[in-house]
Design a protein around this motif. Sequence first.
Motif, short mmCIF file in Angstrom:
data_model
loop_
_atom_site.label_atom_id
_atom_site.label_comp_id
_atom_site.label_asym_id
_atom_site.label_seq_id
_atom_site.Cartn_x
_atom_site.Cartn_y
_atom_site.Cartn_z
N ASP A 1 -42.77 5.69 15.18
CA ASP A 1 -43.11 6.79 14.24
C ASP A 1 -41.92 7.64 13.62
O ASP A 1 -40.58 7.12 14.04
CB ASP A 1 -43.90 7.77 15.22
CG ASP A 1 -43.66 8.42 16.21
OD1 ASP A 1 -42.19 8.50 16.07
OD2 ASP A 1 -44.20 8.97 17.14
N ALA A 2 -41.98 8.41 13.01
CA ALA A 2 -41.08 9.19 12.37
C ALA A 2 -39.98 9.93 13.29
O ALA A 2 -38.92 10.29 13.07
CB ALA A 2 -41.28 10.12 11.43
N ASP A 3 -40.57 10.19 14.45
CA ASP A 3 -39.80 10.67 15.31
C ASP A 3 -39.01 9.95 16.33
O ASP A 3 -38.36 10.28 17.49
CB ASP A 3 -40.70 11.69 16.37
CG ASP A 3 -41.13 12.90 15.31
OD1 ASP A 3 -40.21 13.44 14.63
OD2 ASP A 3 -42.37 13.16 15.65
N GLY A 4 -39.40 8.75 16.15
CA GLY A 4 -38.41 7.69 17.07
C GLY A 4 -39.33 6.93 18.21
O GLY A 4 -38.78 6.18 18.91
N PHE A 5 -40.53 7.52 18.46
CA PHE A 5 -41.23 7.11 19.61
C PHE A 5 -41.98 5.81 19.31
O PHE A 5 -42.48 5.49 18.20
CB PHE A 5 -42.73 8.15 19.89
CG PHE A 5 -42.07 9.42 20.41
CD1 PHE A 5 -41.52 9.43 21.90
CD2 PHE A 5 -41.83 10.59 19.47
CE1 PHE A 5 -41.29 10.88 22.18
CE2 PHE A 5 -41.43 11.56 20.18
CZ PHE A 5 -41.18 12.00 21.71
N LEU A 6 -41.91 4.98 20.32
CA LEU A 6 -42.32 3.61 19.98
C LEU A 6 -43.65 3.34 20.62
O LEU A 6 -44.02 3.90 21.79
CB LEU A 6 -41.31 2.67 20.74
CG LEU A 6 -40.03 2.46 20.29
CD1 LEU A 6 -38.82 1.89 21.33
CD2 LEU A 6 -40.05 1.57 19.00
N TYR A 7 -44.72 2.39 19.94
CA TYR A 7 -45.90 2.25 20.15
C TYR A 7 -46.08 0.65 20.42
O TYR A 7 -45.55 -0.01 19.53
CB TYR A 7 -46.76 2.50 19.22
CG TYR A 7 -47.04 4.23 19.11
CD1 TYR A 7 -47.93 4.93 19.42
CD2 TYR A 7 -45.72 4.64 18.50
CE1 TYR A 7 -48.01 6.27 19.21
CE2 TYR A 7 -45.84 6.19 18.29
CZ TYR A 7 -46.77 6.98 18.52
OH TYR A 7 -46.87 8.13 18.33
N PHE A 8 -46.61 0.02 21.46
CA PHE A 8 -46.79 -1.33 21.52
C PHE A 8 -47.86 -1.76 20.77
O PHE A 8 -49.07 -1.22 20.81
CB PHE A 8 -47.00 -1.60 23.11
CG PHE A 8 -47.13 -3.10 23.44
CD1 PHE A 8 -46.18 -3.97 23.42
CD2 PHE A 8 -48.64 -3.63 23.88
CE1 PHE A 8 -46.41 -5.32 23.61
CE2 PHE A 8 -48.72 -4.84 24.15
CZ PHE A 8 -47.73 -5.80 24.18
#
Length: 558
Positions: free
Chosen positions: A398-405
């Motif tokens: 996402d735009a805040d740098g959080f990663l989603y599998f």
Amino acid sequence: MGSAGTVAELVQRQWGDHRPGLRSEDTVLSHHQVASGAAARAALLADLLPAGSEPHLGVLLDNTPEFALWLSAAALAGVAVAGINPTRRGAELARDILHIDCRVLVTERAHLSLLDGLDLPGVRVLVTDTDAYTELLAPYAGAKPGDTVLAEVGPGTRMLLYFTSGSTGAPKAAICSQGRLAAAGRSLVDHFGVRREDVHYICMPMFHGNAVIADWAPALVGGAAVALCRRFSASGFLDDVRAHGATYFTYVGRAVQYLLATPERPDDREHSLRLGFGTEAGAVDAARFRERFGVRLVEGYGSSEGGAAIQRTPDTPERAIGKAASRDDLAVVDPETGEERAAAVFDESGRLTNGADAIGELVNRGRTPFEGYWRNAAAEADRVHGGWYWTGDLFFRDADGFLYFAGRTDDRLRVDSENLAAAVIENILARWQDAAAVAVYAVPDPVAGDQVMAALAMREGTAFDPSAFAAFLGAQTDLGTKMAPRFVRIVPAMPVTATNKVHRVGLRREGFWCGGSVWWNGARGGYEAFGEEQLEALLGEFKAHGRDGLLPSISPMA
């Protein structure tokens, strides 16, 4: 207590510690007894391994005290342990054992039938629950840690060879050194505040990296006890936890869902557990688990080979895994061009709206602790190239740098915590005489990981017979317990690319709600037609577990 650089040092520290250290059913061993038993087995191993052979040991065991003792023994002796997966069969199982060049294989009577008829030249088999084994071990009872070292032990000494699937089909044996394993344990001790009075409950299979790296190793570093469950049992989980006074456990895949599926009881919160650590539980089930059992689940991500890791921070969104320690290290890129993918965009319900632009392969562009594969230079080159470590896993950011599998790349599947390779399953299905062409690929599971889907092009003049297909699968001795297709799609002709390769990307994109003839192995067992009613129920499961964003945005059964 100073920091230990090797697992061997950690085992040696147990000598003289008479607190309970290893629990299993009715067995309780002190830390000292574990170190003593490990020293005896290290001395026995020194006499059994032929001179000049690779210092490797194969272990084909359930989660028994012998597994833990042989791990410690191998560390003391400077030997690497290869956990052998008992769900493998026939020639594939033999291949695993021979590939890691072990001359000694430790097993138990429960698994002896798996070895029947296998050609294992030069491999000495020890069966732990026999009088012969007891007699063989008895002369070494007086050994002490450090007495027997087959190879010089240092941080770089091989400690684990654990199998992971890949695009070539045959599982690869990833290398983990004593230094890396000790460091991984130390990191989790610091992160979770492991205490000497803790009891780490190991219910995931110890032939997987999860149980050894994330459960056994931090217990060893922190001086905590270990409690073993022979095989994971949802119905027996809480009773076992209470019996051992367990405070921490690890999980993978659908284990959390299985626990939530057990009947609720008034005493669900009456236990000593304070934390669970693992992967693929999902935010929805993690919340349900905490509400019901009062236990916090911490989701993490780390590639099996150690090449990339994601840290969860307090501000991590519910459905995200976390962030990289440094944003510059991990990136989500187009696997063809290496260009970074677009930031994820979500609608008001949290559904990913730009998956085609946002989903890509996770790579590590920084320093990686990946230590290679045993005798598989081609696989190493595929994993690390262009200066980057390629995880083979799909993510979006996402735009805040959080990663989603987001799943696995096309030729890899993860079913109920098992890593599988499509090529292996295809080779088995291709034996069916009625099939002219076969393609195997992953479709999302409504709870965690993947499910196996197979596309079959039938031979001219034949039609798909679900009963005959099920009988064929049952007759394949090398079909592992997780490999049978959940979905079968019958296609008039196998779709191919311009280079005449199977177009798996298209098949995977269409998933299980494609047009045409689709069959599935549903709750009633056996293959039955997959229609609108079954689809509606399955889509409800995806929505309930917050995974509907992984499904293709096309009309059902178009």
